[in-house]
Each structure stands twice: as C-alpha cells, then as structure tokens.
Scaffold this motif. Structure first.
Motif, PDB file in Angstrom:
ATOM      1  N   ASP A 102       0.804  -1.227   0.000  1.00 15.04           N
ATOM      2  CA  ASP A 102       0.000   0.000   0.000  1.00 15.04           C
ATOM      3  C   ASP A 102       0.829   1.266   0.000  1.00 15.04           C
ATOM      4  OD1 ASP A 102      -2.394  -1.443   0.054  1.00 15.04           O
ATOM      5  OD2 ASP A 102      -2.237  -1.697   2.235  1.00 15.04           O
ATOM      6  N   GLN A 103       2.143   1.133   0.039  1.00 15.76           N
ATOM      7  CA  GLN A 103       3.008   2.308   0.046  1.00 15.76           C
ATOM      8  C   GLN A 103       4.389   1.937  -0.484  1.00 15.76           C
ATOM      9  OE1 GLN A 103       2.935   3.415   4.157  1.00 15.76           O
ATOM     10  NE2 GLN A 103       4.284   1.764   4.801  1.00 15.76           N
ATOM     11  N   PRO A 104       5.144   2.936  -0.947  1.00 16.07           N
ATOM     12  CA  PRO A 104       6.492   2.630  -1.437  1.00 16.07           C
ATOM     13  C   PRO A 104       7.408   2.178  -0.303  1.00 16.07           C
ATOM     14  CG  PRO A 104       6.112   5.006  -1.396  1.00 16.07           C
ATOM     15  CD  PRO A 104       4.790   4.356  -1.085  1.00 16.07           C
ATOM     16  N   SER A 105       8.475   1.507  -0.684  1.00 14.86           N
ATOM     17  CA  SER A 105       9.454   1.044   0.308  1.00 14.86           C
ATOM     18  C   SER A 105      10.826   1.018  -0.342  1.00 14.86           C
ATOM     19  CB  SER A 105       9.082  -0.371   0.790  1.00 14.86           C
ATOM     20  OG  SER A 105       9.289  -1.311  -0.249  1.00 14.86           O
ATOM     21  N   ALA A 106      11.794   0.538   0.388  1.00 14.44           N
ATOM     22  CA  ALA A 106      13.138   0.427  -0.179  1.00 14.44           C
ATOM     23  C   ALA A 106      13.177  -0.566  -1.337  1.00 14.44           C
ATOM     24  CB  ALA A 106      14.120  -0.003   0.908  1.00 14.44           C
ATOM     25  N   LEU A 107      12.183  -1.458  -1.421  1.00 13.79           N
ATOM     26  CA  LEU A 107      12.179  -2.485  -2.457  1.00 13.79           C
ATOM     27  C   LEU A 107      11.435  -2.061  -3.712  1.00 13.79           C
ATOM     28  CD1 LEU A 107      11.412  -5.604  -0.231  1.00 13.79           C
ATOM     29  CD2 LEU A 107      13.646  -4.787  -0.988  1.00 13.79           C
TER      30      LEU A 107
ATOM     31  N   ARG B  69       2.601   2.252  -5.152  1.00 14.99           N
ATOM     32  CA  ARG B  69       1.749   1.262  -4.501  1.00 14.99           C
ATOM     33  C   ARG B  69       1.344   0.177  -5.498  1.00 14.99           C
ATOM     34  NH1 ARG B  69      -3.119   4.787  -2.249  1.00 14.99           N
ATOM     35  NH2 ARG B  69      -3.122   5.410  -4.441  1.00 14.99           N
ATOM     36  N   TYR B  70       1.002  -0.973  -4.964  1.00 18.66           N
ATOM     37  CA  TYR B  70       0.418  -2.049  -5.762  1.00 18.66           C
ATOM     38  C   TYR B  70      -0.602  -2.718  -4.855  1.00 18.66           C
ATOM     39  CZ  TYR B  70       0.088  -6.069  -8.942  1.00 18.66           C
ATOM     40  OH  TYR B  70      -0.350  -7.040  -9.818  1.00 18.66           O
ATOM     41  N   GLN B  71      -1.804  -2.223  -4.918  1.00 21.64           N
ATOM     42  CA  GLN B  71      -2.803  -2.640  -3.943  1.00 21.64           C
ATOM     43  C   GLN B  71      -3.546  -3.892  -4.392  1.00 21.64           C
ATOM     44  OE1 GLN B  71      -4.576   1.434  -3.621  1.00 21.64           O
ATOM     45  NE2 GLN B  71      -4.079   1.200  -1.448  1.00 21.64           N
ATOM     46  N   ALA B  72      -4.320  -4.420  -3.465  1.00 26.10           N
ATOM     47  CA  ALA B  72      -4.972  -5.714  -3.689  1.00 26.10           C
ATOM     48  C   ALA B  72      -5.890  -5.695  -4.904  1.00 26.10           C
ATOM     49  CB  ALA B  72      -5.740  -6.121  -2.439  1.00 26.10           C
ATOM     50  N   ASP B  73      -6.619  -4.608  -5.074  1.00 25.51           N
ATOM     51  CA  ASP B  73      -7.549  -4.561  -6.215  1.00 25.51           C
ATOM     52  C   ASP B  73      -6.803  -4.646  -7.543  1.00 25.51           C
ATOM     53  OD1 ASP B  73      -9.627  -4.381  -4.482  1.00 25.51           O
ATOM     54  OD2 ASP B  73      -9.962  -2.226  -4.744  1.00 25.51           O
ATOM     55  N   GLU B  74      -5.682  -3.935  -7.639  1.00 28.53           N
ATOM     56  CA  GLU B  74      -4.921  -3.967  -8.895  1.00 28.53           C
ATOM     57  C   GLU B  74      -4.301  -5.336  -9.130  1.00 28.53           C
ATOM     58  OE1 GLU B  74      -1.890  -1.005  -9.145  1.00 28.53           O
ATOM     59  OE2 GLU B  74      -1.461  -1.413 -11.250  1.00 28.53           O
TER      60      GLU B  74
ATOM     61  N   GLU C  39      -3.605 -11.331  -0.269  1.00 30.67           N
ATOM     62  CA  GLU C  39      -3.513 -10.751   1.066  1.00 30.67           C
ATOM     63  C   GLU C  39      -2.257 -11.219   1.789  1.00 30.67           C
ATOM     64  OE1 GLU C  39      -4.196  -8.139   3.750  1.00 30.67           O
ATOM     65  OE2 GLU C  39      -5.467  -8.313   1.962  1.00 30.67           O
ATOM     66  N   ARG C  40      -1.953 -12.505   1.683  1.00 27.83           N
ATOM     67  CA  ARG C  40      -0.767 -13.019   2.381  1.00 27.83           C
ATOM     68  C   ARG C  40       0.531 -12.632   1.682  1.00 27.83           C
ATOM     69  NH1 ARG C  40      -1.843 -17.703   6.292  1.00 27.83           N
ATOM     70  NH2 ARG C  40       0.395 -18.025   6.074  1.00 27.83           N
ATOM     71  N   SER C  41       0.450 -12.191   0.428  1.00 23.81           N
ATOM     72  CA  SER C  41       1.679 -11.771  -0.260  1.00 23.81           C
ATOM     73  C   SER C  41       2.272 -10.515   0.376  1.00 23.81           C
ATOM     74  CB  SER C  41       1.402 -11.526  -1.746  1.00 23.81           C
ATOM     75  OG  SER C  41       0.687 -10.314  -1.958  1.00 23.81           O
ATOM     76  N   ARG C  42       1.453  -9.754   1.117  1.00 23.62           N
ATOM     77  CA  ARG C  42       1.980  -8.557   1.786  1.00 23.62           C
ATOM     78  C   ARG C  42       3.171  -8.895   2.684  1.00 23.62           C
ATOM     79  NH1 ARG C  42      -1.773  -4.345   1.793  1.00 23.62           N
ATOM     80  NH2 ARG C  42      -3.882  -4.964   1.167  1.00 23.62           N
ATOM     81  N   ALA C  43       3.091 -10.050   3.319  1.00 23.68           N
ATOM     82  CA  ALA C  43       4.111 -10.420   4.306  1.00 23.68           C
ATOM     83  C   ALA C  43       5.313 -11.123   3.689  1.00 23.68           C
ATOM     84  CB  ALA C  43       3.480 -11.317   5.377  1.00 23.68           C
ATOM     85  N   ALA C  44       5.274 -11.395   2.382  1.00 19.21           N
ATOM     86  CA  ALA C  44       6.340 -12.194   1.767  1.00 19.21           C
ATOM     87  C   ALA C  44       7.722 -11.546   1.891  1.00 19.21           C
ATOM     88  CB  ALA C  44       5.994 -12.479   0.308  1.00 19.21           C
ATOM     89  N   PRO C  45       7.887 -10.244   1.600  1.00 21.39           N
ATOM     90  CA  PRO C  45       9.244  -9.676   1.702  1.00 21.39           C
ATOM     91  C   PRO C  45       9.829  -9.783   3.119  1.00 21.39           C
ATOM     92  CG  PRO C  45       7.809  -8.203   0.447  1.00 21.39           C
ATOM     93  CD  PRO C  45       6.917  -9.266   1.047  1.00 21.39           C
ATOM     94  N   ARG C  46       9.017  -9.439   4.132  1.00 24.81           N
ATOM     95  CA  ARG C  46       9.530  -9.502   5.499  1.00 24.81           C
ATOM     96  C   ARG C  46       9.867 -10.934   5.888  1.00 24.81           C
ATOM     97  NH1 ARG C  46      12.842  -7.600   8.128  1.00 24.81           N
ATOM     98  NH2 ARG C  46      12.074  -5.615   7.341  1.00 24.81           N
TER      99      ARG C  46
ATOM    100  N   PHE D 172      13.293  -1.739 -13.554  1.00 24.63           N
ATOM    101  CA  PHE D 172      12.397  -1.061 -12.621  1.00 24.63           C
ATOM    102  C   PHE D 172      11.100  -1.858 -12.514  1.00 24.63           C
ATOM    103  CE2 PHE D 172       8.676   1.600 -12.209  1.00 24.63           C
ATOM    104  CZ  PHE D 172       8.980   2.424 -11.141  1.00 24.63           C
ATOM    105  N   SER D 173      10.575  -2.032 -11.315  1.00 23.62           N
ATOM    106  CA  SER D 173       9.321  -2.742 -11.142  1.00 23.62           C
ATOM    107  C   SER D 173       8.548  -2.158  -9.974  1.00 23.62           C
ATOM    108  CB  SER D 173       9.560  -4.236 -10.903  1.00 23.62           C
ATOM    109  OG  SER D 173       8.337  -4.892 -10.652  1.00 23.62           O
ATOM    110  N   ARG D 174       7.301  -1.821 -10.217  1.00 21.26           N
ATOM    111  CA  ARG D 174       6.426  -1.349  -9.139  1.00 21.26           C
ATOM    112  C   ARG D 174       5.719  -2.517  -8.467  1.00 21.26           C
ATOM    113  NH1 ARG D 174       0.952   0.129  -9.234  1.00 21.26           N
ATOM    114  NH2 ARG D 174       0.868  -0.179 -11.489  1.00 21.26           N
TER     115      ARG D 174
END
Length: 540
Positions: free
Chosen positions: A55-60, A64-69, A92-99, A118-120
């Motif tokens: 839901d927001q940019p990060s170091a990675l 944003r790339y939200q669930a609806d998209e 939904e569970r993909s949110r936690a994959a990087p951590r 480059f990849s969003r």
C-alpha cells in the motif's frame, strides 16, 4: 532423529518455506529433495523476482500495488479462471512475503541499486534464485530441519481421508544436509560451460555440428544403489512441482510435438506423486495439455537451462520457420507477454523450430543472449549454417525488405518517424496503400503476415540467426486444495494430513496465462501456509 512429524517433499521455495514454518511451529521436520545437493532448489533456482501487494512505497518498490490492482492483473492474465477464494488468500498473504524472506536470511535488492529492471509490482532477489535457495536451506538447517538429497517420495497410501504412509527411495550417493557440493550459477551442465557457450542437446533438425550429447550423470558402472523405506509421518507437505520433466506424461497429453520442446525447468519435476495421487482419488485441477512455453535458444541443454536461455529480440528482426517462411507479425507483441506468445507459436511450427534473423544493425539492438548468434557474411552462408534452403530464405528476406522500404524507408525503426506517418501503435502494414515491392519493382499483394512497426529493412551484413524452440517452464495441471492448503479428494472432502504448495497446486490460482513473479509468490505464500497447517495438524 526420531521419525519426522512433518515430511516435506520438494526442495524449492515452496518446500523450504513449508519446512521452515513447520519447524518454527515446533514440529520435527524432514525435507526430501530428489535432486543432488548441487542441483537443489527446482525451478526456484531460476527465479529472479516475486510479486506482492503493498500500500506504500518502500526500499524495495516504488509507489503502490494494492490488492484490487493485483486481483485485476491476475484475472486479466487468467481470463478469470482462477479460484476466487484462493486468489484473495494469495494476494492478502503476499503482503508479508518480503519480510518473511528477509527474516529467513534472503537478500532482496533495493530499488535504487543494481541494474535489474524497474518494477512497481515485484521485488527482486539479490543474487537471483540460487542465492535465495541457498539462504533458505541455511535457515532450515539452522532451525534443525533434516534435509535428505537424492531422495524420491512415491507410493502414497490413502486410507479414507488420511495419508497413511509414503515410501522414500534414496540414492546411496545422495548425501544429507551436511555434505558439501558444487553450486550451479546458471543451471548449465559442465559440458555446456566447457563448450564455449554452445551446449548441446539432441536437437531435431539442427546441423550435426551444433549437436553435442549431454554427459550422463552416472556412468552405468557407477550407478548408485537405491534404498527404500516406508514412513508414517503425522502430516505431509507436497511441494514437488508438476510433470514437465516427464517426457512420457507430456507425450500422452500433448502428442509427439513435445519431442521438439526443451524443458527449461528442473528435470526433477517428473510428476510421479501427482499421477499416483490422482489414481488414488485426489482431485485434479487444470488442463494436462496446457503448458507454459517461452521461446528459448535451440542450443539450450535438454533441461534446467532457466531464464537465461530465453530469446528476446523478435521486434528487432524477422522470424522464419525451418522452410524459410514467415508465419507471424514480429512487431505485434512488445510487452513481457511476447515471450509466452512466441513459445506457443513455435510449438505449432514444423519441427517446433524457428529462427530469429537479424542484420548487423539489428544485432546491435537486441538484448544480450546466453549463446552467441550464428553469423555469416551473406544470406547463402547463413542458410548453410542453419540448414535452410538458401533460395527460399532469400525470397522471404527480399520480400520483407522491399515491404519495409516501401513503408518506412531506411530510417523506419525511428519511433519519431513511425509517429510522423500517423500509424497507430498496433497498426499493421503495408496496407492496400502500402503494398510491398518485389526486387523487380512490381507491386503485388500486402506482406503476409503483416509487420507492425517500427521496423526497417534488414540489409546490413553480416547476417545473424538465433535458432529457437519452445521452452517448457511448467504445466497447468495439479492437485486441488482448499483454503488450508489441504489436498482434496474427488468427493470434495479434504485429505486431513496431506497439504500441497507451489507449482503442484498453482493451477488452482493460475489455470492459464501468467504474471511476472507469480510462481515464486505462490510458492512462498502457500509454502508457509502449508507448513503452518501441517504443524497445526501435528499439535492436534
């Protein structure tokens, strides 16, 4: 070690995530990998990025790339054929994959560093899939997961809605987690590396000088002895992939044309457990005749070449079949989906082989490839190298060049000129008002098939060719699972202690089409879920 409470079959990202999560939940875990240690990791070794919701940019990743998209992208790629409930779970569970991966020792590339695209929507693995696999094995071993290499699981015994037992067959030379081994940076055989970039396969129709037989893994006199044992673990997680490494299975469902395909994924995906479980009453999902194919260099090894064998320069050149004939518009596809579209097209070519042809100017513009192109000072010499009728190749080439000059002149690859001509981005040409000219200057029928611009004549020697074949990555056929990753019976009832993750159950989510980075995401999300559920089952 006491007998395992959780047996994990398969040592790619899905199996490793399952083993780690089950072990963290307190279960005794045995992971069996059918490959030797130096080739561990399955198709995950060839991965480079994974898709995740944020839901927001990060170091990675930026923006944003939200669930609806994410949901819309997947629905568009699969034509809405995936399981809706499992899709929501995945996203939904993909949110936690990087951590989760970072906490397990996997290094990820920061978006402001490195040279990857480059990849969003996806994050990239620092060091690629091989580095990720090595990090996850190290984490599993630190946690106390027992790892056994060269070990194949088969003969699953179902009693009612439970898996009662499963057989393991191990090579006496296979080794376990503590043994040393060689790493494989590219997935190529040693023979391939030593051959100066022209590794061989028993390729159909390739000139004999391009064909090198791969060395057998075990000379007959050194073939290892096999031992077998029957285990009765409390729970089993299957993460052993589909059946793309099983030629007999492919031939049964896809016909003789598979003889011309190259398995660019792991040869360990033989589908034995899948076949046995379907025969025992498990529910299938997907279509066994549907394959994910991309265009790869025909000189690739027969298996395990990975992403580096992909051919990408079709928009810069001309593609012909073995008879020297064009069959498709080379400029129509410019997005990442073009790789799979060309794979499917090559599957329908005579002999399942085609050639990307370039001149010196186009060769400078195409992306770098693993193997060097075949190069000749003139068309006749190039035709001899690729075993093609020179007169037919010259006829196709001259007709193509005349059409390009007729429509765009000598600078036709310039995007600004393409815009000046007021042709829409996906227009085809020549039209009736842009007829191609034969070398004799006569005007006749439009180029068939047409060519979408920007493009130009290929007339600057030397001339070059890349031989191409369909490269099989995975199959769209597997086991149906529920929202707890439990394998389902054809009756609709889940098997209480049997779970599946990764490519083996991916057709629940992706029965057709594909998105970049999706398979690693499915492996990570459902691997963790399956491991957690298996440990929960053990605890009762």
């Amino acid at each position: 070690m006491k007998g395992p409470q959780v047996l994990v079959v398969g040592g790619g990202i899905a199996g490793l995530c399952a083993a780690i999560s089950a072990r963290r939940a307190g279960a005794r875990v045995l992971l069996v990998e059918s490959a030797p240690r130096w080739r561990r990791g399955g198709n995950s070794r060839h991965g480079r990025n994974f898709r995740f919701c944020h839901d927001q940019p990060s170091a990675l990743v930026p923006e944003r790339y939200q669930a609806d998209e994410f949901t819309e992208d997947l629905a568009r790629a699969t034509a809405g054929t995936g399981d809706a409930a499992l899709t929501r779970l995945l996203i939904e569970r993909s949110r936690a994959a990087p951590r989760w991966l970072l906490d397990s020792g996997v290094a990820l590339q920061e978006r402001n560093r490195g040279t990857l695209p480059f990849s969003r929507k996806t994050a990239f693995l620092l060091g690629g899939g091989q580095a990720m696999v090595n990090a996850l094995y190290a984490q599993a071993e630190r946690l106390g997961v027992d790892v056994r290499y060269g070990c194949v699981a088969n003969r699953p015994c179902l009693r009612g809605n439970r898996l009662a037992s499963i057989e393991l067959r191990s090579s006496s030379q296979s080794g376990t987690s503590g043994q040393s081994g060689q790493s494989s940076a590219s997935g190529l055989t040693g023979q391939a590396a030593e051959s100066g970039g022209v590794p061989g396969r028993s390729s159909l129709e390739l000139p004999q000088e391009l064909v090198l037989e791969p060395a057998p893994e075990h000379p007959p006199e050194q073939a290892p002895k096999l031992t077998s044992e029957t285990l009765t673990p409390d729970a089993v997680v299957l993460a052993c992939g589909g059946a793309q490494g099983n030629p007999d299975w492919l031939r049964q469902h896809c016909g003789e044309r598979v003889e011309g395909f190259i398995n660019r994924g792991t040869p360990e995906a033989h589908g034995k457990l899948l076949i046995e479980l379907l025969a025992a009453g498990a529910q299938a999902v997907g279509d066994p005749s549907r394959l994910y194919l991309v265009a790869v260099d025909a000189r690739s090894p027969p298996a395990d070449g990975g992403i580096v064998t992909r051919i990408r320069g079709m928009p810069q050149g001309m593609v012909v079949d073995r008879d020297g004939l064009r069959r498709h518009d080379e400029g129509a596809d410019r997005g990442s989906t073009r790789y799979a579209r060309w794979g499917q097209r090559l599957a329908d070519y005579p002999g399942q082989i085609g050639y990307l042809l370039l001149d010196a100017a186009a060769l400078r513009e195409v992306p770098a490839a693993l193997y060097p192109p075949l190069v000749a000072p003139d068309l006749q010499g190039l035709a001899r190298q690729i075993g093609m009728d020179a007169a037919e190749l010259e006829r196709t080439w001259l007709t193509y060049n005349a059409a390009m000059r007729s429509s765009f002149g000598d600078d036709s690859l310039r995007p600004d000129l393409h815009s000046h001509l007021e042709l829409p981005p996906h227009s085809v040409f020549p039209t009736d008002s842009h007829r191609d000219l034969h070398p004799d200057g006569s005007t006749h029928a439009p180029l068939d098939p047409p060519r979408t611009g920007p493009a130009r004549a290929l007339d600057t020697p030397p001339f070059a060719a890349y031989p191409m074949r369909p490269g099989l990555t995975f199959t769209y056929h597997g086991l149906a699972v529920d929202a707890r990753a439990r394998v389902q019976l054809s009756s609709g009832e889940p098997i209480a202690n049997l779970f599946a993750a990764g490519t083996l159950m991916a057709p629940n989510l992706c029965p057709q089409g594909y998105l970049s980075g999706l398979m690693l995401t499915i492996g990570q999300v459902f691997g963790v879920l399956a491991g957690e559920e298996a440990a929960r089952h053990v605890r009762g």
